[in-house]
Motif scaffolding. Structure first.
Motif, PDB file in Angstrom:
ATOM      1  N   THR A   1       0.840  -1.202   0.000  1.00  0.00           N
ATOM      2  CA  THR A   1       0.000   0.000   0.000  1.00  0.00           C
ATOM      3  C   THR A   1       0.873   1.248   0.000  1.00  0.00           C
ATOM      4  O   THR A   1       2.093   1.179   0.186  1.00  0.00           O
ATOM      5  CB  THR A   1      -0.924   0.014   1.231  1.00  0.00           C
ATOM      6  N   LEU A   2       0.213   2.373  -0.217  1.00  0.00           N
ATOM      7  CA  LEU A   2       0.915   3.661  -0.179  1.00  0.00           C
ATOM      8  C   LEU A   2       0.629   4.377   1.127  1.00  0.00           C
ATOM      9  O   LEU A   2      -0.518   4.376   1.633  1.00  0.00           O
ATOM     10  CB  LEU A   2       0.466   4.545  -1.350  1.00  0.00           C
TER      11      LEU A   2
ATOM     12  N   GLU B   1       0.406   9.677  -0.839  1.00  0.00           N
ATOM     13  CA  GLU B   1      -0.750   9.956  -1.696  1.00  0.00           C
ATOM     14  C   GLU B   1      -1.108  11.437  -1.655  1.00  0.00           C
ATOM     15  O   GLU B   1      -1.421  12.039  -2.701  1.00  0.00           O
ATOM     16  CB  GLU B   1      -1.947   9.108  -1.256  1.00  0.00           C
TER      17      GLU B   1
ATOM     18  N   THR C   1      -3.705   1.408  -4.154  1.00  0.00           N
ATOM     19  CA  THR C   1      -3.791   2.843  -3.882  1.00  0.00           C
ATOM     20  C   THR C   1      -5.255   3.254  -3.801  1.00  0.00           C
ATOM     21  O   THR C   1      -6.166   2.469  -4.084  1.00  0.00           O
ATOM     22  CB  THR C   1      -3.104   3.659  -4.988  1.00  0.00           C
TER      23      THR C   1
ATOM     24  N   ARG D   1      -4.388   6.362  -8.157  1.00  0.00           N
ATOM     25  CA  ARG D   1      -3.877   5.229  -8.952  1.00  0.00           C
ATOM     26  C   ARG D   1      -3.269   5.670 -10.277  1.00  0.00           C
ATOM     27  O   ARG D   1      -2.146   5.302 -10.631  1.00  0.00           O
ATOM     28  CB  ARG D   1      -5.011   4.233  -9.221  1.00  0.00           C
TER      29      ARG D   1
ATOM     30  N   PHE E   1       0.033   7.628  -9.778  1.00  0.00           N
ATOM     31  CA  PHE E   1       1.140   6.799  -9.295  1.00  0.00           C
ATOM     32  C   PHE E   1       1.640   5.875 -10.403  1.00  0.00           C
ATOM     33  O   PHE E   1       2.850   5.623 -10.500  1.00  0.00           O
ATOM     34  CB  PHE E   1       0.682   5.993  -8.070  1.00  0.00           C
TER      35      PHE E   1
ATOM     36  N   SER F   1      -6.527   0.106  -7.705  1.00  0.00           N
ATOM     37  CA  SER F   1      -7.185   0.934  -6.689  1.00  0.00           C
ATOM     38  C   SER F   1      -8.167   0.089  -5.873  1.00  0.00           C
ATOM     39  O   SER F   1      -8.541  -1.013  -6.277  1.00  0.00           O
ATOM     40  CB  SER F   1      -7.921   2.113  -7.334  1.00  0.00           C
TER      41      SER F   1
END
Length: 679
Positions: free
Chosen positions: A583-584, A589, A637, A642, A645, A660
Motif C-alpha cells: 500500500t501507499l 498519496e 492505492t 492510482r 502513481f 485501486s
C-alpha cells in the motif's frame, strides 16, 4: 473417355517406334524416317532456342525420351540392313560418301569428333547444369512459397494469383527434377551410338569376309563407309537434341528474344567492337595473315560499332526524356509514392536457418502458430491483431530472428536448431548438462539440450519447449506489450460497428455525440497498455456513455471504466485465498495529489526529482520483499491516486501492477505486507 485424333496419332507413333526394333524396314521407308528424325531434332533445337522460359517446353523430358527411343529404333533397323545388304538407303549412303568424302579415315574421325563433342562437352555440361538447377530450385521453394504467403497476407495478390504462383513453383521443381534425369537419356544415347557403330563395323567385316568371301579391304570399304554414314545420321539429330537440352536448362526467364539479349550482352559497349576491329587490322599489318583476310572483317566490326554507338546515343536521349517525363509525372501525382510509405504493423524476420520452421512442406508449423497467436490474443484481450508479416532476412544470423513493431525492432532472439530449451521452474535441484542461455520472452535462465536429453529433463521436472514454441511465445508477449500501439482508429471503428449490430441505441448515444472514435481509442489503448481486456466492449461503452457527458479527460474516463470492470480485473490479478499487496502511505498519496498539474492535454504529476527518487527507492525495496518469497508485486492505492502513481512509476518499473480499492471485488481478501513511504 474421349480421345482426340492427336492422342491417337501419338499412341500409334510410340507403338510404331517400339516395333522399329522388331519389324524390318525397306531402305526407302528407313530413309524417310531418318529425314523425319532430323526434322524433329531441328524443331526441338529451335523451339528451345526461341522459348522465353524453360516451362514453355514443360514436356521436354518426355519429348527427349521419345526422340531418343525413335533414334535408337532407326539405328537398329539400319544395322539390320547394313549387315544384310551392305546398304541402308540413300540418306545413310549420302552421309557416308558426301559428308565423309568417301574416305574411311576422314569419316571415322568426323564421327568420333562429333560423338565426343556431343558426349563430353554438351551432354556432360547439360547434365551438370540440370542437376545443379534442380537442386537450387528445390532449395529455393520454401522461400518462394513464404514470399507468396506474405504477399497474400498483405493483400498484394489475391487467392487466384497465389494459386497460379504456387503452381508455377511446383511446375518448375517438377520440370528441373525431370530434366536432371532426362539428361541421362542423351548421355547414354551417345554411348549406345558408339557401341552400335563398333558392332556394325565388326559384324560387317565378319559377314563380308566369312560369308561373302570378300577381301579385307573390300569388306572394310563397303561396310565401314555405310556404318559411318549411319553413325553420322544418328549423331547429327543427337547433337541437335543435346544442344537444345543445354539451351533449355541454362535459359533464364526473359520477355525479350534470345537473339537480342545475346547481342546486348555480347556487345555490351561499342568500344568492344572498335577494339576488336583495331586488333584485326594490327594482325593484318604485322602478321603473315595479311590484310586481305582481316581487313574486311574489321570493317564489318567498325560499321556495326558505329551503328550501335549511334543507336545507344539515341536510346540514351530517349531514356533521359522518358525519365524526365516520369519525374514530372511523379511530381504531378504524389499519390504514386504512397505505396512506398507503408509500414507493416508487425514483422517477424528470421535467418535462413529458421526457414524450415516456417515451411509447411518441410513440416514447419510457424505460420499456423502465428494464426493461433492472433486468435488467442483476440480472445484474451478482445482487440484486433494486425496481420503478422513473416519474411527471411539474409542480414540476420542463420538462427536469429527479429520482431518489429511498425518497422522498428523491439525484440530479437536466437535459437539453436535441433535443440530444446529447458528451464528450471524453481524447485528442481538436480542439474542437467546443456548450453547456458536466456529465455527471450521473459529473460529467464535456461539451457539448450539435445533430443536425447529431453525425456531426462522432463522427468526431473524441467520445463522443456521446442524452437517454434520459443519464437511463438516471444512473439505473443511482444504483441501483447505493444497492442495498445497497434490499436488504430480503424480497428476501433470496426469494433464499434460490431457492437452496433446488437446495441445500436448505445452506440448512437455514445458516438459521435459524446465521444469521437479517437477518444474511445485512447481509453481502449489505456486499458490494453496495462493488460486489461477490452472484449466486454458493451460494458465499456455503457460506462463511457454514463460519464462522458461530464468528463472529457480520457485518462479519468479510463479509471471509471477500470472500476466498472472490477470483476474481470480481480479475476486476472488476484488468486484464491488471501492476497498480499503493498500500500501507499497516506502522506505519499497526499503529496502526489498536491502536485498534480492539469492541462488541456491531460493531467500529470510535477514532483521534484529528489522526492520521486525517494519514492521509487522505497517502492523497489518493498517489491524485493515480495519477489524474494515468490509473490507478484501488487500496489494498492486510493482511486484518485492510482492513475498518477502509475504514471510516476511507469518509467522505472513498467510492468508494475497498480490497482485501486474500487477495482477489487468484495469477495477478494487483501493483506498489506508493506507500505511505500518517503524516507
Amino acid at each position: 473417355m474421349k480421345f482426340k485424333s492427336g492422342d491417337i496419332l501419338l499412341g500409334i507413333f510410340v507403338i510404331g517406334v517400339i516395333f522399329l526394333v522388331i519389324i524390318p524396314l525397306p531402305d526407302f521407308i528407313l530413309s524417310l524416317l531418318m529425314i523425319i528424325n532430323i526434322s524433329i531434332a531441328a524443331m526441338i533445337l529451335l523451339s528451345a532456342l526461341f522459348s522465353k522460359e524453360s516451362l514453355d517446353l514443360s514436356l521436354f523430358p518426355t519429348m527427349l525420351l521419345l526422340t531418343t527411343l525413335f533414334r535408337l529404333g532407326l539405328n537398329i533397323s539400319s544395322t539390320r540392313l547394313i549387315l544384310q545388304n551392305g546398304y541402308a538407303g540413300e540418306v545413310v549412303q549420302a552421309f557416308g560418301e558426301f559428308v565423309a568424302g568417301g574416305d574411311i579415315v576422314i569419316g571415322a574421325v568426323i564421327f568420333i569428333i562429333i560423338t565426343i563433342v556431343n558426349f563430353k562437352v554438351i551432354t556432360k555440361g547439360s547434365e551438370r547444369v540440370a542437376e545443379v538447377t534442380a537442386r537450387f530450385t528445390l532449395d529455393a521453394m520454401p522461400g518462394k512459397q513464404m514470399a507468396i504467403d506474405a504477399d497474400l497476407n498483405t493483400g498484394f495478390i489475391d487467392e487466384t494469383q497465389a494459386k497460379e504462383r504456387r503452381k508455377k513453383i511446383q511446375d518448375e521443381a517438377a520440370f528441373f527434377g525431370a530434366m536432371d534425369g532426362a539428361s541421362k537419356f542423351v548421355k547414354n544415347d551417345a554411348v549406345v551410338g558408339l557401341f552400335i557403330t563398333g558392332v556394325n563395323i565388326v559384324g560387317g567385316l565378319i559377314i563380308g569376309m566369312v560369308m561373302k568371301d570378300m577381301a579385307f579391304m573390300d569388306a572394310l570399304q563397303k561396310y565401314t563407309i555405310v556404318t559411318i554414314g549411319d553413325g553420322l545420321v544418328s549423331s547429327i539429330p543427337a547433337l541437335f537434341i543435346s544442344t537444345g537440352t543445354g539451351i533449355l536448362v541454362t535459359k533464364t526467364n526473359t520477355d525479350d528474344g534470345m537473339s537480342s539479349i545475346i547481342l546486348k550482352q555480347l556487345v555490351y559497349s561499342p568500344i568492344v567492337l572498335y577494339v576488336v576491329g583495331i586488333t584485326l587490322v594490327a594482325l593484318g599489318l604485322f602478321t603473315p595473315m595479311g590484310p586481305l583476310v582481316t581487313f574486311p572483317i574489321a570493317i564489318v566490326w567498325f560499321v556495326i560499332a558505329f551503328r550501335f554507338s549511334n543507336k545507344k546515343k539515341v536510346s540514351a536521349i530517349e531514356s533521359a526524356i522518358d525519365e524526365k517525363d516520369e519525374q514530372a509525372e511523379e511530381i504531378r501525382k504524389p499519390e504514386n509514392v504512397i505505396s512506398l510509405l507503408q509500414v507493416d504493423p508487425i514483422e517477424l524476420e528470421f535467418g535462413y536457418g529458421i526457414i524450415p520452421l516456417a515451411d509447411v512442406n518441410q513440416g514447419g508449423d510457424l505460420l499456423d502458430r502465428v494464426v493461433m497467436i492472433r486468435r488467442q490474443i483476440a480472445l484474451e484481450l478482445g482487440s484486433i491483431v494486425p496481420i503478422v508479416r513473416l519474411r527471411d532476412n539474409i542480414q540476420l544470423a542463420p538462427n536469429a530472428y527479429s520482431i518489429k513493431i511498425k518497422g522498428v525492432e523491439v525484440a530479437k532472439g536466437e535459437i539453436l536448431f535441433d535443440h530444446y530449451m529447458a528451464m528450471n521452474p524453481g524447485y528442481v535441484e538436480e542439474e542437467i548438462d546443456g548450453i547456458q542461455t536466456m529465455e527471450p520472452a521473459f529473460g529467464l535462465p535456461a539451457l539448450w539440450i539435445t533430443e536425447m536429453q529431453r525425456e531426462k529433463a522432463e522427468i526431473k521436472g524441467y520445463t522443456v519447449v521446442d524452437c517454434p514454441s520459443i519464437i511463438a511465445t516471444h512473439l505473443t508477449e511482444v504483441i501483447k506489450a505493444h497492442l495498445h500501439e497497434l490499436l488504430s482508429r480503424q480497428d476501433v471503428k470496426t469494433l464499434i460497428n460490431h457492437v452496433n449490430e446488437t446495441h445500436s441505441t448505445l452506440i448512437e448515444e455514445l458516438t459521435p455525440k459524446l465521444l469521437s472514435v479517437g477518444d474511445i481509442q485512447k481509453v481502449l489503448s489505456n486499458l490494453l497498455k496495462e493488460g486489461i481486456s477490452i472484449r466486454d466492449l458493451v460494458t465499456i461503452c455503457e460506462i463511457l456513455a454514463d460519464y462522458a457527458p461530464t468528463i472529457r479527460d480520457t485518462d479519468v474516463l479510463t479509471e471509471y471504466v477500470r472500476q466498472g470492470l472490477s470483476r474481470a480485473i480481480s479475476k486476472k490479478i488476484f488468486m484464491e485465498g488471501t492476497n498480499q499487496v503493498i500500500t501507499l502511505d497516506p502522506a505519499v498519496e497526499q503529496q502526489i495529489m498536491e502536485h498534480v498539474q492539469h492541462t488541456e492535454q491531460g493531467a500529470y504529476v510535477a514532483l521534484d526529482p529528489k522526492t520521486i527518487q525517494s519514492i521509487v527507492m522505497q517502492l523497489k525495496k518493498e517489491i524485493a520483499k515480495l519477489t524474494t518469497i515468490g509473490l507478484q508485486p501488487i500496489i494498492l492505492t486510493s482511486p484518485i491516486v492510482r492513475i498518477y502513481f502509475k504514471q510516476l512509476t511507469e518509467q522505472y518499473i513498467p510492468d508494475l501492477i497498480v490497482i485501486s480499492y474500487n477495482e477489487i471485488e468484495q469477495s477478494v481478501e487483501i493483506q498489506s505486507i508493506g507500505m511505500v513511504s518517503i524516507a
